[in-house]
Design an enzyme around this catalytic site. Structure first.
Site, PDB file in Angstrom:
ATOM      1  CG  HIS A  39      -1.703   1.525   1.461  1.00  0.00           C
ATOM      2  ND1 HIS A  39      -1.645   2.285   1.829  1.00  0.00           N
ATOM      3  CD2 HIS A  39      -3.595   0.709   0.836  1.00  0.00           C
ATOM      4  CE1 HIS A  39      -2.542   3.006   1.194  1.00  0.00           C
ATOM      5  NE2 HIS A  39      -3.993   2.390   0.582  1.00  0.00           N
ATOM      6  CD  GLU A  84      -6.170   3.003  -3.252  1.00  0.00           C
ATOM      7  OE1 GLU A  84      -7.393   3.499  -3.237  1.00  0.00           O
ATOM      8  OE2 GLU A  84      -5.109   2.348  -2.630  1.00  0.00           O
ATOM      9  CB  ILE A  92      -4.499   6.602  -2.042  1.00  0.00           C
ATOM     10  CG1 ILE A  92      -4.425   6.223  -2.201  1.00  0.00           C
ATOM     11  CG2 ILE A  92      -5.650   6.975  -0.227  1.00  0.00           C
ATOM     12  CD1 ILE A  92      -2.811   5.431  -2.111  1.00  0.00           C
ATOM     13  N   GLY A 126     -10.166   6.541  -4.505  1.00  0.00           N
ATOM     14  CA  GLY A 126     -11.536   7.917  -4.008  1.00  0.00           C
ATOM     15  C   GLY A 126     -12.610   7.725  -4.332  1.00  0.00           C
TER      16      GLY A 126
END
Length: 233
Positions: free
Chosen positions: A95, A143, A148, A180
């Site tokens: 992440h 992503e 984010i 988002g």
């Protein structure tokens, strides 16, 4: 508890913990029981994982990180065997808030396959998604880091290209599009555009009624599923 398409993941990061988080986990578990054709995942801080696993039956309990180490030395690291024993059956890796090197990813994915912990690996670009897909994670989260928490979702072109790129390398990898996400409408759009799953953090944690918002988002996933089912009849 294999992750199946379509799916939804609630990732509260460290915003919620303890009793408040457990109440949301029980709500997510109710939704997962009600909608067995979907998968519902939920992450939690490490200290809450065992409690959530012991109080749910249908939820895929998910860790927010894992190190690809074996039992032994590793002060401060997150031991995969400990997570599995706590009831964890999926884990996020790489992440933006806990980035990993490529070699660290290789080791963590290997441990996940060894133990039966499904890996959800994050990529912030089309190029990175292609590279990570070669490692054959169970789920690839596409992503862009800059989106984010902004409430701005990925554009159609990015979603389509990353979906196609990952499936072109390995059609068995599930694609998660979650940048988002802030509403049930965002959830519907992501699944309708071909993502296997989506998820949310701040759209739920900052809602006036997090449980109601969680339910609305899961039901949006179910709406796309039902529309596809009817279309295939």
């Amino acid at each position: 508890m294999k992750i199946k398409s379509p799916f939804f993941c609630f990732n509260p990061k460290s915003y919620f913990y303890g009793e408040k988080l457990l109440a949301l986990a029980k709500k997510a578990d109710e939704l997962a029981e009600k909608l067995p054709h979907l998968s519902v995942l939920m992450t939690a801080p490490y200290a809450d994982l065992s409690t959530i696993a012991n109080n749910t039956k249908h939820l895929i309990v998910t860790a927010q990180h894992m190190d690809g180490i074996d039992p032994g030395r590793g002060m401060g690291a997150v031991l995969p065997e400990s997570l599995y024993q706590a009831g964890v059956r999926a884990v996020f890796l790489n992440h933006a808030e806990h980035a990993m090197t490529f070699s660290e990813l290789v080791q963590a994915i290997r441990k996940g396959k060894e133990l039966g912990i499904q890996t959800i690996v994050c990529a912030d670009s089309l190029e990175e998604a292609r590279s990570i897909a070669l490692l054959k994670p169970d789920v690839l989260l596409c992503e862009p880091t800059e989106l984010i928490g902004t409430g701005q979702t990925s554009d159609d072109d990015y979603i389509q290209k990353t979906n196609e790129a990952v499936k072109g390398i390995d059609p068995e990898i599930l694609v998660l599009q979650a940048a988002g996400i802030s509403s049930a409408e965002d959830v519907y759009r992501m699944i309708q555009m071909g993502a296997d799953g989506t998820g949310c953090t701040s759209g739920i944690t900052e809602a006036d009624d997090p449980e109601e918002t969680l339910e609305q988002m899961v039901m949006a996933v179910n709406q796309v599923y039902q529309e596809r089912f009817e279309a295939e009849k």
